[in-house]
Scaffold this motif. Structure first.
Motif, short mmCIF file in Angstrom:
data_model
loop_
_atom_site.label_atom_id
_atom_site.label_comp_id
_atom_site.label_asym_id
_atom_site.label_seq_id
_atom_site.Cartn_x
_atom_site.Cartn_y
_atom_site.Cartn_z
N SER A 65 54.97 52.36 16.46
CA SER A 65 53.55 52.33 16.08
C SER A 65 53.37 51.81 14.66
O SER A 65 52.47 50.99 14.39
CB SER A 65 52.94 53.73 16.18
OG SER A 65 52.98 54.18 17.50
N LEU A 66 54.21 52.25 13.75
CA LEU A 66 54.12 51.77 12.37
C LEU A 66 54.45 50.28 12.28
O LEU A 66 53.84 49.54 11.51
CB LEU A 66 55.07 52.56 11.46
CG LEU A 66 54.66 54.01 11.19
CD1 LEU A 66 55.78 54.75 10.46
CD2 LEU A 66 53.37 54.08 10.41
N SER A 67 55.38 49.84 13.11
CA SER A 67 55.74 48.42 13.15
C SER A 67 54.56 47.58 13.62
O SER A 67 54.24 46.54 13.04
CB SER A 67 56.94 48.21 14.07
OG SER A 67 57.16 46.85 14.29
N ILE A 68 53.92 48.03 14.67
CA ILE A 68 52.75 47.32 15.20
C ILE A 68 51.64 47.27 14.16
O ILE A 68 51.02 46.23 13.93
CB ILE A 68 52.26 47.96 16.51
CG1 ILE A 68 53.29 47.72 17.63
CG2 ILE A 68 50.89 47.45 16.92
CD1 ILE A 68 53.04 48.52 18.89
N ASN A 69 51.39 48.40 13.50
CA ASN A 69 50.36 48.43 12.45
C ASN A 69 50.69 47.47 11.32
O ASN A 69 49.82 46.77 10.81
CB ASN A 69 50.21 49.85 11.89
CG ASN A 69 49.57 50.79 12.89
OD1 ASN A 69 48.97 50.36 13.87
ND2 ASN A 69 49.73 52.08 12.65
N HIS A 70 51.96 47.43 10.94
CA HIS A 70 52.37 46.52 9.87
C HIS A 70 52.15 45.07 10.29
O HIS A 70 51.64 44.26 9.50
CB HIS A 70 53.85 46.75 9.52
CG HIS A 70 54.36 45.83 8.48
ND1 HIS A 70 54.08 46.00 7.14
CD2 HIS A 70 55.09 44.70 8.56
CE1 HIS A 70 54.64 45.03 6.46
NE2 HIS A 70 55.26 44.21 7.30
N LEU A 71 52.55 44.72 11.49
CA LEU A 71 52.37 43.34 11.96
C LEU A 71 50.89 42.97 12.03
O LEU A 71 50.51 41.84 11.72
CB LEU A 71 53.06 43.15 13.30
CG LEU A 71 54.59 43.23 13.27
CD1 LEU A 71 55.16 43.21 14.68
CD2 LEU A 71 55.16 42.09 12.45
#
Length: 165
Positions: A65-71
């Protein structure tokens, strides 16, 4: 039942970092998101309904989820690589900067000419010839404390006479 985050970090941080790199993040971003994952779990652990939940799966879910938010954030922000920015910037100084530098240089020359000869020589040997205080003292035939006083007096004089020293 509470989770021991230190043990979870030791066991799973490296795996989560690799997981994030496979998702296309560079090493720094992957490390940041890995750290954020454990901070997120520390700040808001899973609810009571999830106490029997698999901690590893939960950590991967949070990191994903944090990866998706970062992207998503990265796609909204337009960035420039700093290496490319250096090539864009004009390395030549402006006309005002050149004139100001020349004025400071003229003030420095005038201030150096105002110094007593021994002070000027000590200052120039130390500052321009990269000699140590001991070498200046030996060359002038004075003690090291006297050489330092001469150099210090030169600095003080220039500081009062030159705008940008």
């Amino acid at each position: 039942m509470t989770w021991d985050l230190q043990k979870l970090f030791i066991r799973h941080a490296r795996e989560i970092d690799r997981f994030l790199r496979r998702r296309g993040h560079n090493a720094e971003t992957a490390a940041d998101i890995t750290q954020d994952t454990f901070l997120r779990v520390l700040a808001s652990p899973p609810g009571e309904a999830r106490t029997n939940h698999n901690p590893k799966a939960y950590l991967y879910q949070v990191s994903r989820s944090l990866s998706i938010n970062h992207l998503r954030r990265e796609s909204l922000i337009q960035t420039t690589d700093l290496d490319e920015a250096g090539a864009i910037a004009d390395p030549t100084p402006s006309a005002e900067k050149i004139i100001y530098s020349r004025q400071c240089l003229a003030q420095t020359r005038k201030a150096l000419a105002e110094l007593p000869e021994r002070t000027r020589m000590a200052f120039e040997m130390h500052r321009l010839c990269d000699k140590t205080i001991q070498e200046v003292a030996d060359e002038l035939g004075v003690s090291t404390s006297r050489a330092w006083k001469l150099i210090r007096n030169g600095y003080r004089h220039l500081l009062t006479r030159v705008d940008d020293f």
